[in-house]
Design a protein around this motif. Sequence first.
Motif, PDB file in Angstrom:
ATOM      1  N   ALA A   1      -6.621   1.985  -7.047  1.00 31.94           N
ATOM      2  CA  ALA A   1      -6.260   0.564  -7.012  1.00 31.94           C
ATOM      3  C   ALA A   1      -7.490  -0.322  -7.130  1.00 31.94           C
ATOM      4  CB  ALA A   1      -5.514   0.250  -5.715  1.00 31.94           C
TER       5      ALA A   1
ATOM      6  N   THR B   1      -6.168  -1.963   1.186  1.00 33.05           N
ATOM      7  CA  THR B   1      -5.130  -1.139   1.791  1.00 33.05           C
ATOM      8  C   THR B   1      -4.675  -1.772   3.105  1.00 33.05           C
ATOM      9  OG1 THR B   1      -6.753   0.163   3.024  1.00 33.05           O
ATOM     10  CG2 THR B   1      -6.172   0.930   0.793  1.00 33.05           C
TER      11      THR B   1
ATOM     12  N   ALA C   1      -7.279  -5.240  -3.876  1.00 31.23           N
ATOM     13  CA  ALA C   1      -6.872  -3.835  -3.768  1.00 31.23           C
ATOM     14  C   ALA C   1      -7.018  -3.343  -2.334  1.00 31.23           C
ATOM     15  CB  ALA C   1      -7.710  -2.985  -4.718  1.00 31.23           C
TER      16      ALA C   1
ATOM     17  N   SER D   1      -8.541  -0.305 -10.778  1.00 23.24           N
ATOM     18  CA  SER D   1      -7.590  -1.107 -11.551  1.00 23.24           C
ATOM     19  C   SER D   1      -7.814  -2.597 -11.333  1.00 23.24           C
ATOM     20  CB  SER D   1      -6.159  -0.719 -11.166  1.00 23.24           C
ATOM     21  OG  SER D   1      -5.219  -1.509 -11.845  1.00 23.24           O
ATOM     22  N   ALA D   2      -8.069  -2.985 -10.079  1.00 23.22           N
ATOM     23  CA  ALA D   2      -8.300  -4.395  -9.766  1.00 23.22           C
ATOM     24  C   ALA D   2      -9.581  -4.901 -10.420  1.00 23.22           C
ATOM     25  CB  ALA D   2      -8.357  -4.587  -8.252  1.00 23.22           C
TER      26      ALA D   2
ATOM     27  N   LYS E   1       0.281   4.162  -1.092  1.00 24.98           N
ATOM     28  CA  LYS E   1      -0.455   5.407  -0.839  1.00 24.98           C
ATOM     29  C   LYS E   1      -1.014   5.455   0.577  1.00 24.98           C
ATOM     30  CE  LYS E   1      -1.773   6.102  -5.684  1.00 24.98           C
ATOM     31  NZ  LYS E   1      -2.909   6.258  -6.637  1.00 24.98           N
TER      32      LYS E   1
ATOM     33  N   ASP F   1       0.843  -1.210   0.000  1.00 23.12           N
ATOM     34  CA  ASP F   1       0.000   0.000   0.000  1.00 23.12           C
ATOM     35  C   ASP F   1       0.873   1.252   0.000  1.00 23.12           C
ATOM     36  OD1 ASP F   1      -1.987   1.876   0.309  1.00 23.12           O
ATOM     37  OD2 ASP F   1      -2.672   1.172   2.268  1.00 23.12           O
TER      38      ASP F   1
ATOM     39  N   ASP G   1      -8.039   2.899  -1.416  1.00 25.57           N
ATOM     40  CA  ASP G   1      -7.314   3.385  -2.585  1.00 25.57           C
ATOM     41  C   ASP G   1      -8.230   3.210  -3.791  1.00 25.57           C
ATOM     42  OD1 ASP G   1      -5.645   3.896  -4.722  1.00 25.57           O
ATOM     43  OD2 ASP G   1      -3.915   2.872  -3.860  1.00 25.57           O
TER      44      ASP G   1
ATOM     45  N   ARG H   1      -6.958 -10.143  -8.624  1.00 22.28           N
ATOM     46  CA  ARG H   1      -6.098  -9.220  -7.897  1.00 22.28           C
ATOM     47  C   ARG H   1      -6.930  -8.415  -6.903  1.00 22.28           C
ATOM     48  NH1 ARG H   1      -2.937  -5.363 -11.757  1.00 22.28           N
ATOM     49  NH2 ARG H   1      -4.702  -3.955 -11.474  1.00 22.28           N
TER      50      ARG H   1
END
Length: 243
Positions: free
Chosen positions: A99, A119, A117, A102-103, A88, A86, A96, A115
């Motif tokens: 993220a 945190t 994401a 994106s996941a 960020k 993590d 996030d 995947r």
Amino acid sequence: MSKSIKKSPFYRPLLWLKRGVIGLLGLWLAGIVVFAFLPVPFSAVMVERQVVAWATGNFGYVSHSDWVPMSEISSPMALAVMAAEDQKFPEHWGFDVGAIQSALSNNEKEDARIRGASTLSQQTAKNLFLWDGRSWLRKGLEAGLTVGIETVWSKRRILTVYLNIVEFGDGVFGVEEAAQHYFNKPASRLTASQAALLAAVLPNPHQFKVNAPSAYVIRRQQWILRQMSQLGGDSFLTAHKLH
């Protein structure tokens, strides 16, 4: 309340369910407040692992951790888990969003490796208060608990609790236990290389082994070391008051 409702066969079970939910919410709230100051003696995941071990006849299994304050954890270890899990962490409010998006995009692809994401804040909430596994119920509870600890705890406290309860291997919880188990030294003396190796197994400490690292784990360790350097090393921790 009408007598007809009280006579319903569902009244008493629903009443006990309501009381149980209120009691559990109260317990979680108390835990968030108390553990903002006091050491965490054990986590829900540790209890889950112990119960499963006993249920399957593994009475030699013991899950425990040795609590240490952030001042007794090496700065490379604190940096390594952020670099790995993590980056960020100092900036977000528990989630996030980038993220997560994106996941979701990745997981929609055919044959894509699923995947996550989560945190460090989400992982701390899950490990401390909830059970392992994947479900929408657990993710919903995790989100609420994450908001709670982000509201009450400092980032430094979240990182401290995370490092003390995260699982590094079978029965090995917390960075002090991991340092002693794998390297015969306290967490305060972990080197950057050792910290990166510990962080490299975090996606799945049951599949990936610190004491028998696969080629993938070694590659991930080297990637984490590069990320630690790019983040700025100790100056990154100092700038965000994390160590």
